[in-house]
Design a protein around this motif. Sequence first.
Motif, PDB file in Angstrom:
ATOM      1  N   PHE A 282      67.790  56.180 137.347  1.00 34.97           N
ATOM      2  CA  PHE A 282      66.456  56.200 137.212  1.00 34.97           C
ATOM      3  C   PHE A 282      65.689  57.615 137.336  1.00 34.97           C
TER       4      PHE A 282
ATOM      5  N   ARG B 251      67.214  60.286 136.650  1.00 31.29           N
ATOM      6  CA  ARG B 251      67.521  61.188 135.380  1.00 31.29           C
ATOM      7  C   ARG B 251      66.962  60.442 133.883  1.00 31.29           C
ATOM      8  N   LEU B 252      66.187  59.449 133.946  1.00 31.78           N
ATOM      9  CA  LEU B 252      66.068  58.606 132.903  1.00 31.78           C
ATOM     10  C   LEU B 252      65.347  59.510 131.899  1.00 31.78           C
ATOM     11  N   GLU B 253      64.236  60.281 132.180  1.00 33.40           N
ATOM     12  CA  GLU B 253      63.607  60.859 131.164  1.00 33.40           C
ATOM     13  C   GLU B 253      64.342  62.022 130.579  1.00 33.40           C
ATOM     14  N   ALA B 254      65.155  62.470 131.672  1.00 33.40           N
ATOM     15  CA  ALA B 254      66.132  63.740 131.025  1.00 33.40           C
ATOM     16  C   ALA B 254      67.252  63.257 130.100  1.00 33.40           C
TER      17      ALA B 254
ATOM     18  N   LEU C 239      66.901  60.645 128.127  1.00 30.08           N
ATOM     19  CA  LEU C 239      66.156  60.107 126.839  1.00 30.08           C
ATOM     20  C   LEU C 239      65.938  61.425 125.987  1.00 30.08           C
ATOM     21  N   ASP C 240      65.289  62.552 126.676  1.00 35.28           N
ATOM     22  CA  ASP C 240      65.120  63.700 125.976  1.00 35.28           C
ATOM     23  C   ASP C 240      66.205  64.292 125.330  1.00 35.28           C
ATOM     24  N   TYR C 241      67.568  64.229 125.919  1.00 39.68           N
ATOM     25  CA  TYR C 241      68.760  64.670 125.689  1.00 39.68           C
ATOM     26  C   TYR C 241      69.148  64.031 124.362  1.00 39.68           C
TER      27      TYR C 241
ATOM     28  N   ASP D 147      67.209  62.033 122.498  1.00 43.22           N
ATOM     29  CA  ASP D 147      66.486  62.338 121.293  1.00 43.22           C
ATOM     30  C   ASP D 147      66.571  63.872 120.392  1.00 43.22           C
TER      31      ASP D 147
ATOM     32  N   MET E 136      72.434  54.931 130.097  1.00 46.92           N
ATOM     33  CA  MET E 136      70.978  54.329 130.198  1.00 46.92           C
ATOM     34  C   MET E 136      70.540  52.776 129.705  1.00 46.92           C
TER      35      MET E 136
ATOM     36  N   SER F 242      67.727  46.867 135.902  1.00 52.53           N
ATOM     37  CA  SER F 242      66.324  47.277 136.479  1.00 52.53           C
ATOM     38  C   SER F 242      65.718  45.766 137.079  1.00 52.53           C
TER      39      SER F 242
END
Length: 109
Positions: free
Chosen positions: A46, A48-51, A53-55, A57, A75, A82
Amino acid sequence: MPLLPAEFADLEPFAAEWCLPTEAERYARRLASTMPQMQEFYDAAFARLEAALDYCDKQDWPDLPEDARALFHLMQSLVMVSFPVEVWKQPRVPDSGAAWAELINEPVV
């Protein structure tokens, strides 16, 4: 040999167990896991979730590299754990008895 992109080496300890390509495999892993195991995975992933998703994308989806595909599956496993971690505090859906739903089609990744 690492499964994940180098930028996500900190998540590598979870890769072998949680980089699973199908919903059925992720659900089975959830049911076979203890709450402390899921909590440890959840806390690390969790964060590292945003990183992640950015990777993902930024990747070319039709030709997604294997390490990015593994990160995406990791992820997806985070999503699978969750609710047990955040809400139910147990691997199974509360009060569901022996109920079971089987997914017929998987998203293409």
